[in-house]
Design a protein around this motif. Sequence first.
Motif, PDB file in Angstrom:
ATOM      1  N   THR A   1       0.831  -1.205   0.000  1.00 43.30           N
ATOM      2  CA  THR A   1       0.000   0.000   0.000  1.00 43.30           C
ATOM      3  C   THR A   1       0.867   1.258   0.000  1.00 43.30           C
ATOM      4  OG1 THR A   1      -1.761  -1.182   1.176  1.00 43.30           O
ATOM      5  CG2 THR A   1      -1.849   1.218   1.210  1.00 43.30           C
ATOM      6  N   LEU A   2       1.973   1.230   0.752  1.00 42.17           N
ATOM      7  CA  LEU A   2       2.899   2.370   0.745  1.00 42.17           C
ATOM      8  C   LEU A   2       3.463   2.602  -0.655  1.00 42.17           C
ATOM      9  CD1 LEU A   2       4.985   1.968   4.046  1.00 42.17           C
ATOM     10  CD2 LEU A   2       2.903   3.289   3.655  1.00 42.17           C
ATOM     11  N   GLN A   3       3.865   1.542  -1.325  1.00 36.46           N
ATOM     12  CA  GLN A   3       4.411   1.662  -2.677  1.00 36.46           C
ATOM     13  C   GLN A   3       3.369   2.210  -3.648  1.00 36.46           C
ATOM     14  OE1 GLN A   3       6.020  -2.156  -3.783  1.00 36.46           O
ATOM     15  NE2 GLN A   3       7.520  -2.182  -2.114  1.00 36.46           N
ATOM     16  N   PHE A   4       2.125   1.796  -3.464  1.00 37.34           N
ATOM     17  CA  PHE A   4       1.052   2.304  -4.317  1.00 37.34           C
ATOM     18  C   PHE A   4       0.900   3.813  -4.144  1.00 37.34           C
ATOM     19  CE2 PHE A   4      -3.478   3.427  -4.769  1.00 37.34           C
ATOM     20  CZ  PHE A   4      -3.684   3.073  -6.096  1.00 37.34           C
ATOM     21  N   ILE A   5       0.939   4.283  -2.894  1.00 37.55           N
ATOM     22  CA  ILE A   5       0.799   5.718  -2.624  1.00 37.55           C
ATOM     23  C   ILE A   5       1.996   6.492  -3.182  1.00 37.55           C
ATOM     24  CG2 ILE A   5       0.695   7.463  -0.801  1.00 37.55           C
ATOM     25  CD1 ILE A   5      -0.835   5.427   0.905  1.00 37.55           C
ATOM     26  N   HIS A   6       3.204   5.975  -2.957  1.00 35.78           N
ATOM     27  CA  HIS A   6       4.407   6.681  -3.410  1.00 35.78           C
ATOM     28  C   HIS A   6       4.455   6.803  -4.937  1.00 35.78           C
ATOM     29  CE1 HIS A   6       5.555   6.673   0.654  1.00 35.78           C
ATOM     30  NE2 HIS A   6       6.249   5.535   0.702  1.00 35.78           N
ATOM     31  N   GLY A   7       3.953   5.800  -5.641  1.00 34.93           N
ATOM     32  CA  GLY A   7       4.053   5.820  -7.100  1.00 34.93           C
ATOM     33  C   GLY A   7       2.770   6.141  -7.824  1.00 34.93           C
TER      34      GLY A   7
ATOM     35  N   ILE B   1      -3.517  12.606  -0.530  1.00 33.37           N
ATOM     36  CA  ILE B   1      -4.480  13.625  -0.953  1.00 33.37           C
ATOM     37  C   ILE B   1      -3.836  14.613  -1.928  1.00 33.37           C
ATOM     38  CG2 ILE B   1      -5.972  15.507  -0.190  1.00 33.37           C
ATOM     39  CD1 ILE B   1      -6.908  12.637   0.513  1.00 33.37           C
ATOM     40  N   SER B   2      -2.610  15.007  -1.661  1.00 37.98           N
ATOM     41  CA  SER B   2      -1.939  15.973  -2.536  1.00 37.98           C
ATOM     42  C   SER B   2      -1.687  15.399  -3.925  1.00 37.98           C
ATOM     43  CB  SER B   2      -0.620  16.425  -1.906  1.00 37.98           C
ATOM     44  OG  SER B   2       0.276  15.325  -1.773  1.00 37.98           O
ATOM     45  N   LYS B   3      -1.527  14.086  -4.019  1.00 33.56           N
ATOM     46  CA  LYS B   3      -1.269  13.464  -5.316  1.00 33.56           C
ATOM     47  C   LYS B   3      -2.553  13.131  -6.080  1.00 33.56           C
ATOM     48  CE  LYS B   3       3.224  11.388  -4.217  1.00 33.56           C
ATOM     49  NZ  LYS B   3       3.985  10.123  -4.036  1.00 33.56           N
ATOM     50  N   THR B   4      -3.603  12.775  -5.367  1.00 34.49           N
ATOM     51  CA  THR B   4      -4.844  12.372  -6.044  1.00 34.49           C
ATOM     52  C   THR B   4      -5.802  13.541  -6.265  1.00 34.49           C
ATOM     53  OG1 THR B   4      -5.810  11.751  -3.898  1.00 34.49           O
ATOM     54  CG2 THR B   4      -4.729  10.008  -5.180  1.00 34.49           C
TER      55      THR B   4
ATOM     56  N   LYS C   1      -3.553  22.274   3.116  1.00 36.34           N
ATOM     57  CA  LYS C   1      -3.136  23.619   2.705  1.00 36.34           C
ATOM     58  C   LYS C   1      -2.095  23.625   1.595  1.00 36.34           C
ATOM     59  CE  LYS C   1      -4.115  25.695   7.229  1.00 36.34           C
ATOM     60  NZ  LYS C   1      -3.555  26.451   8.379  1.00 36.34           N
ATOM     61  N   ASN C   2      -1.178  22.667   1.610  1.00 34.39           N
ATOM     62  CA  ASN C   2      -0.066  22.745   0.659  1.00 34.39           C
ATOM     63  C   ASN C   2       0.197  21.373   0.030  1.00 34.39           C
ATOM     64  OD1 ASN C   2       2.102  23.726  -0.782  1.00 34.39           O
ATOM     65  ND2 ASN C   2       3.557  23.462   0.920  1.00 34.39           N
ATOM     66  N   PRO C   3      -0.251  21.167  -1.211  1.00 32.82           N
ATOM     67  CA  PRO C   3      -1.067  22.085  -2.021  1.00 32.82           C
ATOM     68  C   PRO C   3      -2.513  22.082  -1.546  1.00 32.82           C
ATOM     69  CG  PRO C   3      -0.775  20.029  -3.176  1.00 32.82           C
ATOM     70  CD  PRO C   3       0.052  19.915  -1.929  1.00 32.82           C
ATOM     71  N   VAL C   4      -3.255  23.110  -1.911  1.00 34.40           N
ATOM     72  CA  VAL C   4      -4.634  23.241  -1.448  1.00 34.40           C
ATOM     73  C   VAL C   4      -5.507  22.165  -2.089  1.00 34.40           C
ATOM     74  CG1 VAL C   4      -6.660  24.724  -1.379  1.00 34.40           C
ATOM     75  CG2 VAL C   4      -4.378  25.703  -1.059  1.00 34.40           C
TER      76      VAL C   4
END
Length: 362
Positions: free
Chosen positions: A204-210, A241-244, A265-268
């Motif tokens: 799951t971590l690898q899925f989020i990172h990539g 959240i920032s990636k999706t 907030k960063n990114p919003v």
Amino acid sequence: MPLFSFKKLAVSKACLVILILTVVIGDYLSFYKTSVTWKIPDREEDGSLCVLAVSDPQIQGFNGELPSILGYITRWDADRYLSHAFEAAVKFVKPDVIIFLGDLLDEGFESTNEEFSVYTQRFDRIFNVPNDIHKIYLAGDNDIGGEGPDVLSSQTVGRFTKHFGPLNDIINIKSFQFVKINTVSFLRFSVPAYKEEKETYNATLQFIHGISSRMKDDTTTIVLAHAPLPNMPSDLYHEFISKTKPKISLAGHLHKHLQVYHRIKNPVATFWEYVIPTCSYRMGTRQIGFGVLIVENNAKPKLSILKLPDRYFYLFGHLLLSCFTLFVLIIRFARRFLMSLIWKAIRLLKKVFRKHIMRKNL
């Protein structure tokens, strides 16, 4: 002269008629009565997407139910209720996609391979999805473990994914992309408590990172999770959240309807997460139902909950009327039996009296 009159009905027959009527009302008319209150949000765009969300059905297993015939009856009634409710919802909503938000099976993680096969076959019969409708399945802690002492192992994950698909995935339908994220691995709020869980946790971590390389630009994103997103560790939550940058998120697990507002907030990034209630009356809550979501590219998502009838109310009525009918039949039978004994005694006394008179005359 009328051919039929309730005055001429025996009490026992009247009870049986009422009992049959309560079965019909409880099993069929109750769904019709509830469906009258159902509403589907309006569509404002031609390219909109209609989603039917099914959360925590948790079809009953063999070990947690009553033994022998009683367990068969309770499983049969729960399965039939879910099947009727799902069929009615699909006909009413006519969705583009149906999403099962996890906890599909009540004893999935603890079952043997043979039991798991039986459970999945039952699940497919209950939730018979037409071929022209997309379907997405998520894993819950009751399916693969991961909460409390329930160990999430590669074995439980492997047999689940073989039948229902991967725990983490991106699925594109029309101009929308659904992101499945395995939040079950984060229910302990820490690194895996058991070494058997590390493989799924790391995957799951690898899925989020990539995930950035797999996301499509200029596409509306819908995040799907069994446990709500706040269960994720804060750093992973922020990264995900920032990636999706989802427009909306759907979750289950809590067995009740909630709306959670997310903002980083960063990114919003801001969006609403809708927690869908369970659809099973066996989950200890009376607030049960399905979720209907209308998602559009240029408008706010709209959600409606299709409430389901209170099964225990009708089951309690069945029980009361069944007991009353049985009581009436027993009293009726006992009365007839007692009267027959009395008449036999009278006839016997008459015979004895006649013999006595005849002997006296001789």
